[in-house]
Design a protein around this motif. Structure first.
Motif, PDB file in Angstrom:
ATOM      1  N   GLY A 213       0.765  -1.214   0.109  1.00 52.86           N
ATOM      2  CA  GLY A 213      -0.120  -0.042  -0.080  1.00 52.86           C
ATOM      3  C   GLY A 213       0.694   1.243   0.097  1.00 52.86           C
ATOM      4  N   PHE A 214       0.297   2.588   0.218  1.00 55.96           N
ATOM      5  CA  PHE A 214       0.635   3.660   0.287  1.00 55.96           C
ATOM      6  C   PHE A 214       1.650   3.974   1.427  1.00 55.96           C
ATOM      7  CE2 PHE A 214      -2.655   4.405  -2.966  1.00 55.96           C
ATOM      8  CZ  PHE A 214      -2.017   4.555  -4.191  1.00 55.96           C
ATOM      9  N   THR A 215       1.315   3.435   2.368  1.00 58.73           N
ATOM     10  CA  THR A 215       2.108   3.632   3.806  1.00 58.73           C
ATOM     11  C   THR A 215       2.468   2.131   4.328  1.00 58.73           C
ATOM     12  OG1 THR A 215      -0.019   3.709   4.802  1.00 58.73           O
ATOM     13  CG2 THR A 215       0.918   6.043   4.162  1.00 58.73           C
ATOM     14  N   PRO A 216       3.322   1.701   3.974  1.00 54.66           N
ATOM     15  CA  PRO A 216       3.791   0.479   4.362  1.00 54.66           C
ATOM     16  C   PRO A 216       4.251   0.492   5.915  1.00 54.66           C
ATOM     17  CG  PRO A 216       4.918   0.746   2.158  1.00 54.66           C
ATOM     18  CD  PRO A 216       4.391   2.316   2.783  1.00 54.66           C
ATOM     19  N   HIS A 217       4.098  -0.431   6.553  1.00 49.60           N
ATOM     20  CA  HIS A 217       4.530  -0.362   7.812  1.00 49.60           C
ATOM     21  C   HIS A 217       5.076  -1.723   8.153  1.00 49.60           C
ATOM     22  CE1 HIS A 217      -0.046  -1.564   8.085  1.00 49.60           C
ATOM     23  NE2 HIS A 217       0.409  -2.384   8.947  1.00 49.60           N
ATOM     24  N   PRO A 218       5.894  -2.120   9.370  1.00 46.56           N
ATOM     25  CA  PRO A 218       6.426  -3.315   9.379  1.00 46.56           C
ATOM     26  C   PRO A 218       5.343  -4.362  10.127  1.00 46.56           C
ATOM     27  CG  PRO A 218       7.188  -1.809  11.113  1.00 46.56           C
ATOM     28  CD  PRO A 218       6.466  -0.901   9.907  1.00 46.56           C
ATOM     29  N   LYS A 219       5.301  -5.526   9.684  1.00 40.39           N
ATOM     30  CA  LYS A 219       4.442  -6.550  10.048  1.00 40.39           C
ATOM     31  C   LYS A 219       4.715  -6.943  11.503  1.00 40.39           C
ATOM     32  CE  LYS A 219       2.690  -7.945   5.537  1.00 40.39           C
ATOM     33  NZ  LYS A 219       2.476  -9.224   4.825  1.00 40.39           N
ATOM     34  N   VAL A 220       3.878  -6.215  12.582  1.00 41.08           N
ATOM     35  CA  VAL A 220       3.847  -6.557  14.036  1.00 41.08           C
ATOM     36  C   VAL A 220       2.763  -6.597  14.584  1.00 41.08           C
ATOM     37  CG1 VAL A 220       4.823  -5.963  16.345  1.00 41.08           C
ATOM     38  CG2 VAL A 220       6.009  -5.156  14.209  1.00 41.08           C
ATOM     39  N   SER A 221       2.150  -7.972  15.054  1.00 37.07           N
ATOM     40  CA  SER A 221       0.835  -8.182  15.656  1.00 37.07           C
ATOM     41  C   SER A 221       1.131  -8.324  17.154  1.00 37.07           C
ATOM     42  CB  SER A 221       0.451  -9.522  15.161  1.00 37.07           C
ATOM     43  OG  SER A 221       0.407  -9.441  13.753  1.00 37.07           O
ATOM     44  N   TYR A 222       0.385  -7.567  17.859  1.00 36.47           N
ATOM     45  CA  TYR A 222       0.412  -7.488  19.415  1.00 36.47           C
ATOM     46  C   TYR A 222      -0.888  -8.340  20.063  1.00 36.47           C
ATOM     47  CZ  TYR A 222       3.443  -3.648  18.467  1.00 36.47           C
ATOM     48  OH  TYR A 222       4.726  -2.812  18.126  1.00 36.47           O
ATOM     49  N   ALA A 223      -0.707  -8.999  21.020  1.00 33.94           N
ATOM     50  CA  ALA A 223      -1.699  -9.757  21.723  1.00 33.94           C
ATOM     51  C   ALA A 223      -1.893  -9.622  23.114  1.00 33.94           C
ATOM     52  CB  ALA A 223      -1.387 -11.271  21.465  1.00 33.94           C
ATOM     53  N   ASN A 224      -3.427  -8.807  23.100  1.00 33.21           N
ATOM     54  CA  ASN A 224      -3.769  -8.801  24.437  1.00 33.21           C
ATOM     55  C   ASN A 224      -2.831  -8.178  25.717  1.00 33.21           C
ATOM     56  OD1 ASN A 224      -5.689  -8.964  26.506  1.00 33.21           O
ATOM     57  ND2 ASN A 224      -4.755 -11.027  27.366  1.00 33.21           N
ATOM     58  N   ALA A 225      -2.363  -6.674  25.313  1.00 37.56           N
ATOM     59  CA  ALA A 225      -1.584  -6.074  25.920  1.00 37.56           C
ATOM     60  C   ALA A 225      -2.239  -5.906  27.432  1.00 37.56           C
ATOM     61  CB  ALA A 225      -1.318  -4.712  25.427  1.00 37.56           C
ATOM     62  N   ALA A 226      -1.334  -5.458  28.549  1.00 37.34           N
ATOM     63  CA  ALA A 226      -1.757  -5.363  29.768  1.00 37.34           C
ATOM     64  C   ALA A 226      -2.326  -3.775  29.888  1.00 37.34           C
ATOM     65  CB  ALA A 226      -0.718  -5.643  30.789  1.00 37.34           C
TER      66      ALA A 226
END
Length: 252
Positions: free
Chosen positions: A42-55
């Motif tokens: 896409g026009f604004t690529p971002h690093p592929k990071v997935s966060y899970a259930n942050a405190a």
């Protein structure tokens, strides 16, 4: 792409780091460590990071999780050391495994918490825990984005006990004694029941009102064994999978 799952902490003053602040700090760490990230299209690529259930902000944790996608293969342990060295003390990367399975977020069905209640006698905390568990339901209210909501805090609690030994919270434990420790396992339901909701429930069910705010630490999160009330390691299925040879990557 190679996927790496990481376990990290929020300790000491860094427990007040918001999730957005952590995201910014982690992306800076990725750049410092020269991690070969995969990026979105896409026009604004971002690093592929997935966060899970942050405190929640203000809560210490020994068990936060995220997943990153790499464009080049790397050794997970070498990558863990690089990222740990690139993050401030308190945001510590403790574990890294290559992801061989899917549905990681679905494994996080419960959290194990520790509540440090300064100024509360252990016997008082034990009495309150018994009253809470004996109740068929404990309604609490909390302001949410959708307004004030009332829900049953008791239904989410799989186990709750007062303990007399030292807290497991590591660096955040106080030097002085004289406090009660509660350990509990909370199911991840909708709406989410947080440790402060359980504290509100203890006040409603048993009149427990600590004179100072509780010290809250998440000790673990993962699959819940309903029979034993324990929380298992969510990375275990990936550890048990057949390992794949990886390049160590550039030196630190």
């Amino acid at each position: 792409m190679q996927r790496i799952r990481l376990r990290y902490t929020k300790r000491g003053r860094l427990r007040f780091t918001s999730h957005r602040d952590f995201q910014r700090a982690f992306e800076r760490a990725l750049r410092r460590a020269e991690v070969p990230m995969a990026y979105s299209a896409g026009f604004t690529p971002h690093p592929k990071v997935s966060y899970a259930n942050a405190a929640p902000t203000g809560t210490a944790s020994e068990a936060e999780y995220l997943e990153i996608a790499l464009a080049e293969r790397r050794d997970p342990e070498h990558l863990r050391r690089l990222l740990d060295a690139s993050l401030p003390t308190g945001l510590d990367v403790l574990d890294a495994v290559e992801a061989h399975t899917s549905g990681f977020a679905d494994r996080l069905t419960a959290s194990r918490w520790e509540l440090r209640l300064d100024g509360v006698e252990p016997a008082e905390a034990e009495r309150a825990a018994r009253a809470f568990l004996d109740a068929s339901s404990v309604e609490v209210s909390r302001e949410t984005k959708k307004g004030l909501r009332t829900f049953d805090a008791r239904a989410a609690v799989a186990s709750l006990e007062a303990v007399a030994d030292e807290p497991e919270g590591g660096p955040d434990r106080p030097e002085q004694g004289g406090c009660a420790i509660l350990r509990l396992v909370v199911r991840h339901l909708t709406p989410a029941v947080r440790p402060d909701d359980v504290l509100s429930g203890l006040r409603a069910a048993a009149g427990l009102a600590p004179p100072v705010p509780a010290g809250v630490t998440r000790l673990a999160q993962g699959p819940l064994d309903e029979e034993s009330g324990t929380v298992a390691d969510p990375l275990a299925p990936d550890r048990d999978a057949t390992p794949v040879a990886t390049a160590p990557g550039p030196a630190a």
